[in-house]
Design an enzyme around this catalytic site. Structure first.
Site, PDB file in Angstrom:
ATOM      1  N   GLY A 527     -37.653  -8.343  44.164  1.00  0.00           N
ATOM      2  CA  GLY A 527     -36.196  -8.270  44.171  1.00  0.00           C
ATOM      3  C   GLY A 527     -35.718  -6.980  43.556  1.00  0.00           C
ATOM      4  N   VAL A 528     -34.482  -6.600  43.889  1.00  0.00           N
ATOM      5  CA  VAL A 528     -33.896  -5.390  43.328  1.00  0.00           C
ATOM      6  C   VAL A 528     -32.391  -5.592  43.233  1.00  0.00           C
ATOM      7  CG1 VAL A 528     -33.618  -4.276  45.578  1.00  0.00           C
ATOM      8  CG2 VAL A 528     -33.785  -2.869  43.533  1.00  0.00           C
ATOM      9  N   GLY A 530     -28.542  -3.995  40.804  1.00  0.00           N
ATOM     10  CA  GLY A 530     -27.949  -2.912  40.049  1.00  0.00           C
ATOM     11  C   GLY A 530     -28.635  -2.687  38.722  1.00  0.00           C
ATOM     12  N   PHE A 531     -29.317  -3.713  38.215  1.00  0.00           N
ATOM     13  CA  PHE A 531     -30.008  -3.609  36.925  1.00  0.00           C
ATOM     14  C   PHE A 531     -31.358  -2.909  37.066  1.00  0.00           C
ATOM     15  CE2 PHE A 531     -32.972  -6.712  38.394  1.00  0.00           C
ATOM     16  CZ  PHE A 531     -32.228  -7.522  39.220  1.00  0.00           C
ATOM     17  N   GLY A 532     -31.998  -3.026  38.225  1.00  0.00           N
ATOM     18  CA  GLY A 532     -33.345  -2.503  38.408  1.00  0.00           C
ATOM     19  C   GLY A 532     -34.137  -3.391  39.345  1.00  0.00           C
ATOM     20  N   LYS A 533     -35.449  -3.556  39.060  1.00  0.00           N
ATOM     21  CA  LYS A 533     -36.321  -4.329  39.947  1.00  0.00           C
ATOM     22  C   LYS A 533     -36.837  -5.587  39.260  1.00  0.00           C
ATOM     23  CE  LYS A 533     -38.084  -0.594  42.905  1.00  0.00           C
ATOM     24  NZ  LYS A 533     -39.298   0.107  43.407  1.00  0.00           N
ATOM     25  N   LYS A 548     -38.094  -8.817  35.013  1.00  0.00           N
ATOM     26  CA  LYS A 548     -36.938  -7.991  35.368  1.00  0.00           C
ATOM     27  C   LYS A 548     -36.933  -6.760  34.466  1.00  0.00           C
ATOM     28  CE  LYS A 548     -32.934  -9.803  36.423  1.00  0.00           C
ATOM     29  NZ  LYS A 548     -31.580 -10.422  36.347  1.00  0.00           N
ATOM     30  N   ASP A 644     -20.915 -15.525  40.603  1.00  0.00           N
ATOM     31  CA  ASP A 644     -21.653 -14.921  41.717  1.00  0.00           C
ATOM     32  C   ASP A 644     -22.538 -15.974  42.381  1.00  0.00           C
ATOM     33  OD1 ASP A 644     -22.304 -12.896  43.443  1.00  0.00           O
ATOM     34  OD2 ASP A 644     -23.831 -12.015  42.153  1.00  0.00           O
TER      35      ASP A 644
END
EC number: 2.7.11.-
Length: 849
Positions: A527-528, A530-533, A548, A644
């Protein structure tokens, strides 16, 4: 003889009629005054004759000391000729207008700064009064114009304003009207032109509708009015010559639209009339020939609205006038919409055709909106009314906003300097620049000292893994209370590693994380954001984990990362993804979660090669996520709003147990004395609550709306927004809702479900989704009610399955008969209540999978 006498009488009658007309015309003309200040000549502008204030005139007299004239050759506007001169004063200046008849008058004051000998127009400051009513207070004309240009620039439009016209409506008794111009001590003022225009008493009604309330009396006989905005919506700018009754200027609306492509322009110039003959002074027919309606092509979420945003003065009452003319549809109930003013419903089920009595007939509606002392913005929004079966569209032709005087005052208290910024802001900028310079010097020397210390330490010690450290990461500080989930935050700043012994679980070394992810192998990325991967990892003992890793340079991602840490350190529930631990070595920010073997709910619905879920599995996934959301909403004093909710944030473990994830946008719910949380709109397109979008007021019902979209997505197995489909199918929520209202949802469900579901369960399921998608939050169920209803749907389906397998111990019809008419749900089920209690006591984290 009789014939001659008859002819004589006819001639006499004609003469009397002529003189009656001339006298009446002269009286009508005497009601208007057009003054070219600082001039001794008459000038023809916009088809009217302007008289210089130096010309002999018994109707207009000028009184004041040291009043001088100034002139320039500049100007390109319609008023360029009368802007070439000005009356300049540094003492009290009075204009007296004689022969005023009783009634209402527009008073327009024209200002166009230019270079004046021995005077700096950027420093002018003066006030204006009209028969004791304060119109302006210590105004800086150059600053007002600059501020207007700043607003235009902020909306991406050309900042070309070079003059200012202030328009007021004054109720005046018979006799005279005195305008007083008073300069601030040590300063001066100027005025280029003045116009006094008689106004029909029918222009304003005494009784209007208060926004969100009933009819109220305005008391206009003793109040002045200032025109704040006058817009020709969807059409071009209309100058005074296009409004021959009152010579008003109608601006375009583009620079005030929040999203320009949310509306499209429409025009129909044939056979436009007024719905009522008496409405002719209200607006010229040109205003009703054009309009702006909602765009079906540029806005994916059609339920959202057209919005206009206006800067206003706080603590005044505002009269909002909206002009409508149905240009397209030719019968009732074809275009029905809602009108919102400052986040309140001003009108629902508004049908222009019905109100006007037909097509191509201009009408207007007035609304009173009191703006509080804490608010300096007024919103006008139109959106479709989803509670009726009409087209999801809205239309507006014109818009006017008037400020009503309060305690004899119309002047705003905010002053702008020559740059367009408020005077208080300018002073504060000077202070902060000085303070900032001093702080910068201190920081420089502190940084220099730290740098020297760091260099010395680096020489003594080197890290084997320093070459892999990410650059630019700043330490993360959390503001949490780690004693109980219900206790109020103390505001203490805690570094991540101080939470290890309490709520953050195990502290991993960076070496362990690198080993688990094979040094962050991209092949293990699952997964990816706005925070990173997010990586799949495996510990030495074989435990699978999800890791994460935050991207150092993403400030938005960092904020969401911090929010997720705060939320997960407080929350423990079987249907929320569990936090196992963390790592903060070498400026890394890494969180470790339980691994969800079956990925996202969406991946099992469409867009992958995974086998489709059965109807029972889909119901169980929806029930599990509903339990997680219900716990969020009720598991603490204020509750938590996820903000969300979508199928990619619903994860499935190896047993297909659904769990809510990704709390980066989550927000604490309102306190006991509030109904909502005011916050900027965030979320995912297609799932956003339209009421939250309109009002920027977040409640737990916003999650309920998003969950309703998830319910339709789960049964239809398609993307919530698909621009490649026909217009009526682009938005899943709208499309599915239209089929559900026809009680024909089975026509659009996932083909993989056909023949494998209970029709009764699908019917009840559709009803739940429909209630979740109610346009107003107050009409949506609580998440607990949604949960109970879904569990009931599952019972119906399981009964149907047993019947299909020959087990008749319980039938679906019996389930329907046993369903109560109303229901309430405790805060948590027995299984979940223990988890809630554990969360509140801050006990150690356990793996709930």
């Amino acid at each position: 003889m009789s014939k001659l006498r008859k002819k004589y009488l006819e001639h006499l009658l004609c003469v009397l009629i002529f003189f009656t007309y001339v006298i009446g015309y002269g009286e009508a003309q005497s009601k208007s005054f057009l003054v070219d200040c600082g001039s001794n000549a008459t000038t023809e502008v916009d088809g009217r004759t302007w008289v210089g204030d130096l010309s002999p005139n018994k109707s207009v007299t000028l009184q004041g000391f040291d009043a001088i004239t100034a002139s320039t050759s500049k100007g390109s506007s319609v008023y360029a000729e009368i802007y070439k001169t000005a009356r300049v004063f540094d003492a009290v200046l009075n204009y007296t207008f004689e022969g005023i008849t009783q009634g209402n008058y527009f008073v327009r004051l024209h200002f166009s700064p230019f270079a004046i000998e021995n005077h700096n127009v950027n420093e002018s400051s003066f006030s204006v009064f009209a028969d004791g009513l304060r119109l302006m207070l210590d105004i800086n004309i150059a600053g007002e114009i600059a501020h207007k240009n700043l607003i235009l620039e902020s909306t991406g439009h050309n900042a070309t304003a070079s003059s200012l016209v202030k328009e007021f409506l004054l109720p005046t008794g018979p006799g005279k009207l005195v305008l007083s111009f008073i300069p601030e001590k040590g300063s001066f003022g100027f005025v280029n032109a003045i116009e006094i225009v008689s106004v029909d008493d029918k222009l304003f009604k005494e009784s209007v509708t208060k926004v969100g309330g009933s009819e109220v009396e305005l008391g206009l006989g003793g109040r002045g009015i200032e025109t704040m905005y006058r817009l020709n919506v969807g059409g071009p700018k209309l100058g005074p010559s296009k409004d021959l009754k009152l010579y008003r200027t109608w601006e375009t609306d583009l620079s005030y639209m929040v999203i320009e492509n949310a509306g499209v322009e429409v025009k129909n110039s044939s056979n436009i009339t007024y719905a009522l003959a008496d409405d002719s002074p209200v607006a010229p027919l040109l205003v009703y020939e054009t309009a702006r309606m909602m765009s079906n092509t540029e806005v994916l979420e059609k339920r959202f609205n057209i919005s206009w945003k206006f800067e206003v003065d706080p603590n005044f009452d505002y009269l909002v006038r909206l002009h409508f003319c149905e240009l397209l549809v030719d019968k009732q109930n074809q275009r029905i919409f809602r009108i919102y003013i400052n986040n309140q419903t001003a009108a629902g089920n508004f049908d222009i055709f019905a109100h006007a009595g037909g097509k191509n007939k201009g009408i207007y509606q007035d609304y009173l909106d009191p703006v509080s002392s804490k608010n300096d913005v007024l919103w006008i929004q139109l959106g479709p009314d989803s509670s009726v079966g009409a087209s999801g569209d809205a239309l507006l032709s014109g818009l006017e906003i008037f400020k009503l005087s309060k305690n004899g005052n119309l002047a705003h208290l905010i002053r702008f300097d020559s740059t367009g910024h408020s005077v208080s802001d300018s002073k504060m900028r000077i202070i902060w620049i000085s303070v900032g310079a001093g702080i910068a010097i201190i920081i420089f020397f502190v940084f220099l000292g730290i740098l020297v210390v760091c260099l010395c330490k680096k020489r003594r010690s080197k890290s084997d893994e320093s070459k892999n450290n990410p650059p630019g990461w700043r330490p993360l500080f959390l503001h949490v209370n780690n004693s109980t989930a219900n206790a109020k935050a103390t505001g203490g700043s805690l570094r991540l590693n101080t939470l290890a012994a309490s709520t953050m679980g195990r502290k991993f070394t960076l070496a362990e994380i690198r080993a688990a992810t094979k040094n962050f192998d991209d092949g293990l990325a699952i997964g990816v954001g706005g925070f990173g991967k997010v990586y799949r990892g495996e510990l030495e003992d074989g435990t699978l984990i999800a890791i994460k890793r935050a991207t150092p340079h993403s400030q938005q991602g960092l904020a969401e990362f911090e929010t997720e840490i705060v939320m997960l350190s407080r929350l423990r529930h079987r249907h929320l993804v569990s936090l196992i631990g963390f790592c903060d070595e070498h400026n890394e920010m890494i969180l470790v979660y339980e691994y969800m073997a079956n990925g996202t709910l969406r991946s099992h619905l469409f867009g992958s090669n995974l086998p489709p879920l059965s109807w029972k599995q889909r119901l169980e996934a929806c029930i599990g996520s509903a339990r997680g959301l219900h716990y969020l909403h009720t598991g603490s004093e204020r509750g938590i709003i996820h903000r969300d909710v979508k199928t990619t944030n619903i994860l499935l473990d190896e047993n297909f147990v659904a769990k809510m994830s990704d709390f980066g946008l989550s927000k604490a719910g309102p306190s006991m004395d509030h109904t909502h949380v005011s916050t900027a709109v965030k979320g995912s397109f297609g799932y956003l609550d339209p009421e939250y979008f309109r009002r920027q007021q977040l409640t737990e019902k916003s999650d309920v709306y998003s969950f309703g979209v998830v319910l339709f997505e789960a049964v239809c197995a398609r993307a919530v927004i698909n621009p490649t489909l026909p217009k009526d199918q682009i938005n899943l929520a709208e499309w599915a809702l239209s089929w559900q209202k026809q009680r024909n949802l089975e026509s659009i469900i996932d083909s993989n479900l056909r023949g494998n579901y209970s029709p009764e369960s699908l019917e009840k399921y559709g009803e739940i989704a429909e209630k979740c998608l109610a346009d107003e939050g107050k009409n949506r169920p609580m998440m607990g009610e949604v949960l109970w209803s879904l569990e009931y749907v599952l019972q119906i389906h399981e009964a149907w399955l047993r019947k299909q397998n020959g087990e008749n111990s319980f039938s679906s019809s019996q389930a329907v008969e046993e369903a109560p008419e109303s229901f309430t749900l405790p805060a948590c089920s027995n299984q979940d209540s223990s988890e809630t209690e554990q969360s509140q006591t801050g006990s150690a984290l356990h793996n709930s999978a």
